[in-house]
Design an enzyme around this catalytic site. Structure first.
Site, PDB file in Angstrom:
ATOM      1  N   CYS A   1      23.905  81.107  56.473  1.00  0.00           N
ATOM      2  CA  CYS A   1      24.489  80.275  55.658  1.00  0.00           C
ATOM      3  C   CYS A   1      24.249  79.041  55.987  1.00  0.00           C
ATOM      4  O   CYS A   1      23.085  79.127  56.391  1.00  0.00           O
ATOM      5  CB  CYS A   1      26.126  80.336  56.583  1.00  0.00           C
TER       6      CYS A   1
ATOM      7  N   ASN B   1      25.036  77.511  59.847  1.00  0.00           N
ATOM      8  CA  ASN B   1      25.226  79.239  61.436  1.00  0.00           C
ATOM      9  C   ASN B   1      25.961  78.561  62.160  1.00  0.00           C
ATOM     10  O   ASN B   1      25.432  78.416  63.626  1.00  0.00           O
ATOM     11  CB  ASN B   1      23.276  78.943  61.989  1.00  0.00           C
TER      12      ASN B   1
ATOM     13  N   CYS C   1      29.411  78.013  61.294  1.00  0.00           N
ATOM     14  CA  CYS C   1      30.842  78.521  61.492  1.00  0.00           C
ATOM     15  C   CYS C   1      31.291  80.313  60.557  1.00  0.00           C
ATOM     16  O   CYS C   1      31.674  81.097  61.182  1.00  0.00           O
ATOM     17  CB  CYS C   1      31.341  77.549  60.183  1.00  0.00           C
ATOM     18  N   ARG C   2      30.381  80.045  59.485  1.00  0.00           N
ATOM     19  CA  ARG C   2      30.207  81.783  58.560  1.00  0.00           C
ATOM     20  C   ARG C   2      29.661  83.056  58.421  1.00  0.00           C
ATOM     21  O   ARG C   2      30.187  84.256  59.482  1.00  0.00           O
ATOM     22  CB  ARG C   2      30.300  81.455  56.840  1.00  0.00           C
ATOM     23  N   SER C   3      28.637  82.171  59.240  1.00  0.00           N
ATOM     24  CA  SER C   3      27.746  83.533  59.140  1.00  0.00           C
ATOM     25  C   SER C   3      27.716  83.636  60.871  1.00  0.00           C
ATOM     26  O   SER C   3      27.611  84.845  61.152  1.00  0.00           O
ATOM     27  CB  SER C   3      26.144  82.628  59.273  1.00  0.00           C
TER      28      SER C   3
ATOM     29  N   ASP D   1      33.223  78.325  52.399  1.00  0.00           N
ATOM     30  CA  ASP D   1      32.844  76.662  53.302  1.00  0.00           C
ATOM     31  C   ASP D   1      33.982  76.132  54.344  1.00  0.00           C
ATOM     32  O   ASP D   1      34.617  75.137  53.471  1.00  0.00           O
ATOM     33  CB  ASP D   1      31.789  75.959  52.871  1.00  0.00           C
TER      34      ASP D   1
HETATM   35  P1  4NP Z   1      28.745  77.397  57.730  1.00  0.00           P
HETATM   36  O1  4NP Z   1      29.365  75.829  57.793  1.00  0.00           O
HETATM   37  O2  4NP Z   1      27.684  76.830  56.554  1.00  0.00           O
HETATM   38  O3  4NP Z   1      29.480  77.826  57.721  1.00  0.00           O
HETATM   39  O4  4NP Z   1      27.583  77.451  59.615  1.00  0.00           O
HETATM   40  C1  4NP Z   1      28.809  74.545  57.554  1.00  0.00           C
HETATM   41  C2  4NP Z   1      28.251  74.076  58.779  1.00  0.00           C
HETATM   42  C3  4NP Z   1      27.834  72.461  59.150  1.00  0.00           C
HETATM   43  C4  4NP Z   1      28.439  71.795  57.852  1.00  0.00           C
HETATM   44  C5  4NP Z   1      28.658  72.508  56.755  1.00  0.00           C
HETATM   45  C6  4NP Z   1      28.852  73.553  56.731  1.00  0.00           C
HETATM   46  N1  4NP Z   1      26.949  70.528  58.048  1.00  0.00           N
HETATM   47  O5  4NP Z   1      27.143  69.063  56.582  1.00  0.00           O
HETATM   48  O6  4NP Z   1      26.894  70.113  58.913  1.00  0.00           O
END
Ligand code: 4NP
Length: 161
Positions: free
Chosen positions: A10, A13, A15-17, A128
């Site tokens: 993702c 790294n 939340c989702r992955s 997201d």
């Molecule tokens: P992820 O979510 O890609 O599912 O881990 C996010 C975590 C952090 C950010 C964006 C999405 N960020 O902009 O810092």
């Protein structure tokens, strides 16, 4: 069966992955197949490298009895050859993975979308949840849980090539 290595990808790294990695590990363990698989996760960005998963990711996993233990890291060139499958959470991750591969002369045929086998496909992306609240993390869990099961069944039935 040769060990199948799956990398979930993702943006951050956190939340989702890592949630996908944890859920997939649980499905694999429930089938007694832990030695046949290796799951990991990585982000396309380096914004959160070294961090634990987002607290809301941890809370959501706990609520669903999913053990989670991961430190955020950024994808690197060796991931493309170490893993049998790179599984992107959304289209922007998918595009990044393909561009990064092109730039570094790496294989692309094993780059997949997380929702490739989804039967409830209103959107190809795993939304997201970062800007959302716990409800968005619940939805993320439901989407990932359903799709990890679909992906795992597909690998068990058809292999990963
Ligand atoms: P992820 O979510 O890609 O599912 O881990 C996010 C975590 C952090 C950010 C964006 C999405 N960020 O902009 O810092």
């Amino acid at each position: 069966m040769e060990q199948v290595k799956i990398l979930f990808v993702c943006l951050g790294n956190i939340c989702r992955s890592p949630m996908a990695e944890a859920i997939m590990n649980k499905h694999i363990a429930d089938l007694g197949l832990s030695s046949n698989f290796r799951c990991d996760s990585a982000g396309t960005s380096n914004n959160h490298v070294g961090e634990n998963p987002d607290n809301r990711t941890i809370v959501t996993c706990k609520k669903n009895n999913i053990p989670i233990n991961h430190k955020a890291r950024q994808i690197n060139t060796s991931d493309y050859t170490k893993f049998d499958m790179l599984v992107a959470m959304d289209e922007s991750n998918f595009i990044y993975l393909n561009k990064f591969a092109a730039k570094n002369m790496l294989p692309v045929s094993h780059i997949k979308m997380m929702r490739e086998f989804d039967i409830d496909l209103k959107d190809i992306n795993v939304a997201d949840p970062w800007f959302g609240d716990l409800t968005d993390f619940d939805l993320c869990y439901e989407t990932l849980n359903r799709n990890c099961e679909l992906l795992l069944n597909n690998i068990l039935e058809n292999g990963h090539k």
